[in-house]
Design an enzyme around this catalytic site. Structure first.
Site, PDB file in Angstrom:
ATOM      1  CG  ASP A  44      65.925  47.619  53.956  1.00  0.00           C
ATOM      2  OD1 ASP A  44      64.989  46.353  54.571  1.00  0.00           O
ATOM      3  OD2 ASP A  44      66.364  47.695  53.676  1.00  0.00           O
ATOM      4  CB  VAL A  45      61.542  51.341  57.789  1.00  0.00           C
ATOM      5  CG1 VAL A  45      60.626  52.922  57.778  1.00  0.00           C
ATOM      6  CG2 VAL A  45      59.660  50.569  57.660  1.00  0.00           C
TER       7      VAL A  45
END
EC number: 5.4.99.-
Length: 309
Positions: free
Chosen positions: A142-143
């Site tokens: 995930d970012v």
């Protein structure tokens, strides 16, 4: 100048009587939402008359549909990424320490930095296998999650690593700081994960979801939180975050999944305390077992110091 295509065709007998959005969705392979938007914009005509999304299709009538603009190819922004450290590289793979705020590859709605773009800026060649926007990508973080991530540098590397992730022979180890104290201190969460029924941008434990298994064990317990080591059997989107929320111990700093904002602020966190600390896998060339680790970044290390006081 518009690149939109217009199609003119008769209503098939099998779709007669269906709503415009439902029928054209089946016929054109577009989502009902897209077709509804086209109808609202006046881009759907039946026998020369503009129709709405809830109008009915008429057998043998002629339809004229102006299709949406074709999707533009997603290309990575080539830029040097501060804090993205190369942990290991050879002819078959590259392992990086992905910083928070960096995506694995370009996606619709994300025009920020990506691992693919950062590697290009650093002069690394990556595999040409995979969809254009994520060539060489065999896994994603995930970012908002930092840590070790492996990218294929060769076609052999892509094939081998992709298969290893598919077969779940890669050992994925995360550390997570969660609120409170899980009971038991060591356990397994086996609960299917899917889209949240009322908020599609979130995920949740749901009977209609995909099989997901998370193993955790306590590393250290603090007054308000517990540092866990987490091993994933499966790789569902937001898996650790969703499973921790499900047992009422969300990751600290993760308001999307129920964290306490006061504790997050006290620890100086602006994202979830979740870090991919280690990856273990067999090397694509000779099969030797490799383990690559990424140290805690500064914000997570600071939060641990504060929570221990």
């Amino acid at each position: 100048m518009s690149n939109r295509e217009t199609r003119t065709l008769p209503v098939p007998e099998g779709l007669a009587g269906m709503r415009v959005d439902a029928g054209l969705s089946k016929m054109l392979g577009l989502s009902r939402t897209v077709v509804a938007d086209l109808a609202t914009a006046g881009d759907v005509l039946i026998d020369g008359r503009v129709v709405g999304k809830s109008d009915r299709l008429i057998a043998d009538a002629w339809m004229e549909i102006t299709l949406p603009e074709p999707a533009r190819p997603l290309t990575p922004k080539v830029e040097v990424i501060e804090g993205m450290e190369i942990l290991y590289s050879d002819d078959d793979l590259i392992a990086v320490h992905k910083p928070v705020g960096v995506a694995a590859h370009p996606t619709v709605g994300w025009d920020g930095p990506s691992v693919v773009g950062g590697l290009a800026a650093a002069g690394f060649r990556i595999s040409t296998s995979g969809p254009p926007e994520r060539k060489g990508i065999v896994q994603r973080l995930d970012v908002g999650t930092s840590g070790v991530m492996v990218i294929a540098a060769s076609e052999r590397g892509y094939t081998s690593l992709k298969q290893a992730f598919r077969d779940r022979t890669v050992e994925k180890t995360y550390h997570a700081l969660v609120q409170g104290h899980p009971d038991p201190f060591t356990g397994t969460i086996d609960a299917a994960i899917g889209r949240h029924p009322s908020a599609g941008w979130r995920f949740a434990v749901t009977s209609a979801g995909k099989h997901a298994v998370t193993h955790y064990q306590t590393i250290e317990a603090f007054r308000e939180a517990t540092l866990l080591e987490v091993h994933l059997e499966t790789g569902r989107t937001h898996q650790i975050r969703v499973h921790m929320e499900a047992i009422h111990h969300p990751c600290v700093g993760d308001p999307m999944y129920g964290s306490n904002p006061e504790l997050s602020e006290r620890l100086g966190l602006t994202r979830q305390w979740l870090h991919a600390v280690r990856l273990g896998f067999n090397h694509p060339a000779d099969g030797r077992w490799m383990e690559i680790e990424a140290p805690y970044p500064a914000d997570l290390a600071h939060a641990l110091e504060v929570v221990d006081k």
